[in-house]
Design a protein around this motif. Sequence first.
Motif, PDB file in Angstrom:
ATOM      1  N   ASN A 143       2.539  10.810   2.872  1.00 36.11           N
ATOM      2  CA  ASN A 143       3.872  10.784   3.469  1.00 36.11           C
ATOM      3  C   ASN A 143       4.931  10.136   2.581  1.00 36.11           C
ATOM      4  O   ASN A 143       6.073   9.965   3.003  1.00 36.11           O
ATOM      5  CB  ASN A 143       3.817  10.045   4.809  1.00 36.11           C
ATOM      6  CG  ASN A 143       2.903  10.735   5.812  1.00 36.11           C
ATOM      7  OD1 ASN A 143       3.132  11.872   6.181  1.00 36.11           O
ATOM      8  ND2 ASN A 143       1.843  10.038   6.227  1.00 36.11           N
ATOM      9  N   ASN A 144       4.524   9.739   1.357  1.00 39.91           N
ATOM     10  CA  ASN A 144       5.450   9.069   0.432  1.00 39.91           C
ATOM     11  C   ASN A 144       6.097   7.841   1.067  1.00 39.91           C
ATOM     12  O   ASN A 144       7.321   7.653   1.016  1.00 39.91           O
ATOM     13  CB  ASN A 144       6.530  10.043  -0.059  1.00 39.91           C
ATOM     14  CG  ASN A 144       6.030  10.963  -1.155  1.00 39.91           C
ATOM     15  OD1 ASN A 144       5.181  10.575  -1.962  1.00 39.91           O
ATOM     16  ND2 ASN A 144       6.532  12.177  -1.186  1.00 39.91           N
ATOM     17  N   LEU A 145       5.251   7.019   1.673  1.00 36.46           N
ATOM     18  CA  LEU A 145       5.713   5.788   2.295  1.00 36.46           C
ATOM     19  C   LEU A 145       5.048   4.584   1.648  1.00 36.46           C
ATOM     20  O   LEU A 145       3.920   4.674   1.139  1.00 36.46           O
ATOM     21  CB  LEU A 145       5.397   5.787   3.791  1.00 36.46           C
ATOM     22  CG  LEU A 145       6.125   6.803   4.664  1.00 36.46           C
ATOM     23  CD1 LEU A 145       5.589   6.758   6.093  1.00 36.46           C
ATOM     24  CD2 LEU A 145       7.632   6.561   4.657  1.00 36.46           C
ATOM     25  N   VAL A 146       5.740   3.470   1.683  1.00 41.88           N
ATOM     26  CA  VAL A 146       5.203   2.204   1.199  1.00 41.88           C
ATOM     27  C   VAL A 146       5.051   1.261   2.388  1.00 41.88           C
ATOM     28  O   VAL A 146       5.986   1.102   3.178  1.00 41.88           O
ATOM     29  CB  VAL A 146       6.136   1.570   0.146  1.00 41.88           C
ATOM     30  CG1 VAL A 146       5.598   0.212  -0.298  1.00 41.88           C
ATOM     31  CG2 VAL A 146       6.306   2.496  -1.050  1.00 41.88           C
ATOM     32  N   PHE A 184       6.084  -3.872   7.036  1.00 45.45           N
ATOM     33  CA  PHE A 184       7.297  -3.163   6.637  1.00 45.45           C
ATOM     34  C   PHE A 184       6.941  -1.745   6.225  1.00 45.45           C
ATOM     35  O   PHE A 184       5.917  -1.515   5.575  1.00 45.45           O
ATOM     36  CB  PHE A 184       7.981  -3.873   5.467  1.00 45.45           C
ATOM     37  CG  PHE A 184       8.436  -5.268   5.780  1.00 45.45           C
ATOM     38  CD1 PHE A 184       9.685  -5.496   6.322  1.00 45.45           C
ATOM     39  CD2 PHE A 184       7.606  -6.355   5.543  1.00 45.45           C
ATOM     40  CE1 PHE A 184      10.106  -6.784   6.615  1.00 45.45           C
ATOM     41  CE2 PHE A 184       8.014  -7.640   5.833  1.00 45.45           C
ATOM     42  CZ  PHE A 184       9.268  -7.861   6.379  1.00 45.45           C
ATOM     43  N   ILE A 185       7.791  -0.808   6.571  1.00 45.43           N
ATOM     44  CA  ILE A 185       7.643   0.589   6.159  1.00 45.43           C
ATOM     45  C   ILE A 185       8.863   0.953   5.328  1.00 45.43           C
ATOM     46  O   ILE A 185      10.008   0.838   5.792  1.00 45.43           O
ATOM     47  CB  ILE A 185       7.530   1.521   7.376  1.00 45.43           C
ATOM     48  CG1 ILE A 185       6.408   1.062   8.306  1.00 45.43           C
ATOM     49  CG2 ILE A 185       7.285   2.955   6.923  1.00 45.43           C
ATOM     50  CD1 ILE A 185       6.367   1.785   9.634  1.00 45.43           C
ATOM     51  N   LEU A 186       8.624   1.377   4.086  1.00 48.01           N
ATOM     52  CA  LEU A 186       9.698   1.734   3.170  1.00 48.01           C
ATOM     53  C   LEU A 186       9.447   3.138   2.617  1.00 48.01           C
ATOM     54  O   LEU A 186       8.318   3.632   2.654  1.00 48.01           O
ATOM     55  CB  LEU A 186       9.770   0.742   2.002  1.00 48.01           C
ATOM     56  CG  LEU A 186       9.923  -0.743   2.354  1.00 48.01           C
ATOM     57  CD1 LEU A 186       8.567  -1.426   2.332  1.00 48.01           C
ATOM     58  CD2 LEU A 186      10.864  -1.445   1.383  1.00 48.01           C
ATOM     59  N   ASP A 187      10.481   3.764   2.100  1.00 48.56           N
ATOM     60  CA  ASP A 187      10.267   5.039   1.430  1.00 48.56           C
ATOM     61  C   ASP A 187       9.819   4.791  -0.009  1.00 48.56           C
ATOM     62  O   ASP A 187       9.707   3.636  -0.453  1.00 48.56           O
ATOM     63  CB  ASP A 187      11.508   5.925   1.515  1.00 48.56           C
ATOM     64  CG  ASP A 187      12.715   5.395   0.744  1.00 48.56           C
ATOM     65  OD1 ASP A 187      12.535   4.558  -0.168  1.00 48.56           O
ATOM     66  OD2 ASP A 187      13.845   5.820   1.048  1.00 48.56           O
ATOM     67  N   LYS A 188       9.568   5.871  -0.761  1.00 43.99           N
ATOM     68  CA  LYS A 188       9.008   5.738  -2.104  1.00 43.99           C
ATOM     69  C   LYS A 188       9.960   5.050  -3.080  1.00 43.99           C
ATOM     70  O   LYS A 188       9.544   4.553  -4.130  1.00 43.99           O
ATOM     71  CB  LYS A 188       8.619   7.106  -2.643  1.00 43.99           C
ATOM     72  CG  LYS A 188       9.759   8.097  -2.782  1.00 43.99           C
ATOM     73  CD  LYS A 188       9.252   9.460  -3.231  1.00 43.99           C
ATOM     74  CE  LYS A 188      10.380  10.487  -3.314  1.00 43.99           C
ATOM     75  NZ  LYS A 188      11.403  10.124  -4.287  1.00 43.99           N
ATOM     76  N   ASP A 189      11.242   5.005  -2.729  1.00 46.35           N
ATOM     77  CA  ASP A 189      12.235   4.340  -3.564  1.00 46.35           C
ATOM     78  C   ASP A 189      12.545   2.927  -3.070  1.00 46.35           C
ATOM     79  O   ASP A 189      13.546   2.324  -3.476  1.00 46.35           O
ATOM     80  CB  ASP A 189      13.518   5.169  -3.620  1.00 46.35           C
ATOM     81  CG  ASP A 189      13.282   6.527  -4.264  1.00 46.35           C
ATOM     82  OD1 ASP A 189      12.624   6.569  -5.319  1.00 46.35           O
ATOM     83  OD2 ASP A 189      13.744   7.537  -3.697  1.00 46.35           O
ATOM     84  N   LEU A 190      11.708   2.436  -2.182  1.00 42.27           N
ATOM     85  CA  LEU A 190      11.791   1.069  -1.651  1.00 42.27           C
ATOM     86  C   LEU A 190      13.033   0.826  -0.809  1.00 42.27           C
ATOM     87  O   LEU A 190      13.617  -0.262  -0.820  1.00 42.27           O
ATOM     88  CB  LEU A 190      11.700   0.032  -2.781  1.00 42.27           C
ATOM     89  CG  LEU A 190      10.412   0.045  -3.606  1.00 42.27           C
ATOM     90  CD1 LEU A 190      10.399  -1.109  -4.613  1.00 42.27           C
ATOM     91  CD2 LEU A 190       9.180  -0.025  -2.714  1.00 42.27           C
ATOM     92  N   ASN A 191      13.414   1.841  -0.049  1.00 41.95           N
ATOM     93  CA  ASN A 191      14.453   1.655   0.968  1.00 41.95           C
ATOM     94  C   ASN A 191      13.768   1.400   2.301  1.00 41.95           C
ATOM     95  O   ASN A 191      12.889   2.156   2.711  1.00 41.95           O
ATOM     96  CB  ASN A 191      15.333   2.899   1.068  1.00 41.95           C
ATOM     97  CG  ASN A 191      16.062   3.188  -0.231  1.00 41.95           C
ATOM     98  OD1 ASN A 191      16.818   2.357  -0.722  1.00 41.95           O
ATOM     99  ND2 ASN A 191      15.817   4.359  -0.808  1.00 41.95           N
ATOM    100  N   LEU A 192      14.154   0.330   2.977  1.00 42.36           N
ATOM    101  CA  LEU A 192      13.499  -0.061   4.222  1.00 42.36           C
ATOM    102  C   LEU A 192      13.781   0.943   5.331  1.00 42.36           C
ATOM    103  O   LEU A 192      14.928   1.293   5.594  1.00 42.36           O
ATOM    104  CB  LEU A 192      13.972  -1.453   4.648  1.00 42.36           C
ATOM    105  CG  LEU A 192      13.334  -2.016   5.916  1.00 42.36           C
ATOM    106  CD1 LEU A 192      11.839  -2.240   5.717  1.00 42.36           C
ATOM    107  CD2 LEU A 192      14.021  -3.333   6.303  1.00 42.36           C
ATOM    108  N   LYS A 207       0.852  -1.191   0.000  1.00 43.34           N
ATOM    109  CA  LYS A 207       0.000   0.000   0.000  1.00 43.34           C
ATOM    110  C   LYS A 207       0.885   1.237   0.000  1.00 43.34           C
ATOM    111  O   LYS A 207       1.821   1.345   0.799  1.00 43.34           O
ATOM    112  CB  LYS A 207      -0.909   0.014   1.232  1.00 43.34           C
ATOM    113  CG  LYS A 207      -1.851   1.214   1.294  1.00 43.34           C
ATOM    114  CD  LYS A 207      -2.887   1.170   0.188  1.00 43.34           C
ATOM    115  CE  LYS A 207      -3.793   2.389   0.221  1.00 43.34           C
ATOM    116  NZ  LYS A 207      -4.789   2.355  -0.878  1.00 43.34           N
ATOM    117  N   PHE A 208       0.557   2.208  -0.892  1.00 42.99           N
ATOM    118  CA  PHE A 208       1.324   3.443  -0.948  1.00 42.99           C
ATOM    119  C   PHE A 208       0.593   4.550  -0.215  1.00 42.99           C
ATOM    120  O   PHE A 208      -0.595   4.789  -0.443  1.00 42.99           O
ATOM    121  CB  PHE A 208       1.584   3.871  -2.396  1.00 42.99           C
ATOM    122  CG  PHE A 208       2.638   4.938  -2.499  1.00 42.99           C
ATOM    123  CD1 PHE A 208       3.969   4.598  -2.594  1.00 42.99           C
ATOM    124  CD2 PHE A 208       2.301   6.290  -2.469  1.00 42.99           C
ATOM    125  CE1 PHE A 208       4.958   5.578  -2.654  1.00 42.99           C
ATOM    126  CE2 PHE A 208       3.271   7.275  -2.538  1.00 42.99           C
ATOM    127  CZ  PHE A 208       4.610   6.906  -2.627  1.00 42.99           C
TER     128      PHE A 208
END
Length: 322
Positions: free
Chosen positions: A249-252, A271-279, A244-245
């Motif tokens: 907050n631009n979080l995944v 899991f919480i990642l940023d928009k570029d899929l960094n954990l 889910k995006f």
Amino acid sequence: MKEKFLFIVYLLAPFFLISQNNFNPLLIKSWPNSKSSISIGSPTGLGIDSKNNLVIFHRSGREWTNPLPIDKIKANVISHLNIKSEQVINSWGSNMFVMPHGLEIDKNDNIWVTDVALHQVFKFNLKGELLLTLGKSYEPGNDSNHFNMPTDVTVLNDGSFYVSDGYGNSRIIKFSKKGKYLFQIEGFGNGKNEFNIPHGIDNDNLNNIFVADRENNRIKKFDNNGNLLKIWQNNVSQQLYSVKFDNKNNLVYAIDYYIKGESKIMGSNIFILDKDLNLINKFGRSGNYEGLISRYHDIEIDQVGNLYTADILNNVVQYFKL
């Protein structure tokens, strides 16, 4: 002056990282209360409408069997829950579905669902009136007019949409606003351009597409032309169920499931990642969580930023408050 500014940022960076890594939503164990009168046997899909109500797609006690059942569920399988009052405000869907799976709510409050036994995708308005049907009932296939156990839908702001045609075909298909086939991303396997059960799908406001590639245990990010941008590999379990995006907050957000050995259920992580899929962080099975051992099938975020998970192991929806 520039060097001084960079030095200050360098000194503060660890504090920002600490703040992000301590981001642990709180599970509200008493939600919904016992007076809500909601029965949601095996919740599989979640969505939030424009009034911040939670819409739940569930199986009303129907169990997954092999082969799949063919008779339609007699009870209602779509429930609208007022998050604040914890009361069911509407339920419908009886005698319409065989094996409910994914749910999406678009910006116009249309409800999109998939049925893996019917091999179909449906679009309804908020009142439950049917607006669009894709696929042929009880007829699996792999062309532009058929699905084979489709799992989820995501709808872009222009009304075009993607379907994760998951279990049978392992492909992603894009359709126009009116349901015209446009293109697909296909290929079964574990290569970077392949899928092994694309199980959940979502998009951001820039029309990037995020896919939960379940059996490959990863998230894949594509642009709106089907070009692969990034892969995040989960290395702490076997399956990654949904994604889910959070556009605010631009979080995944993503959820997985882990069984140790052949039978010991360890449960799910969020899991919480940023928009570029960094954990950024994870919680649940790995810690910072006091709830039941769970098997999360879907995850949703409301307009405030609170999280909801569909737990098919305990037949409940969990509420995590930020």
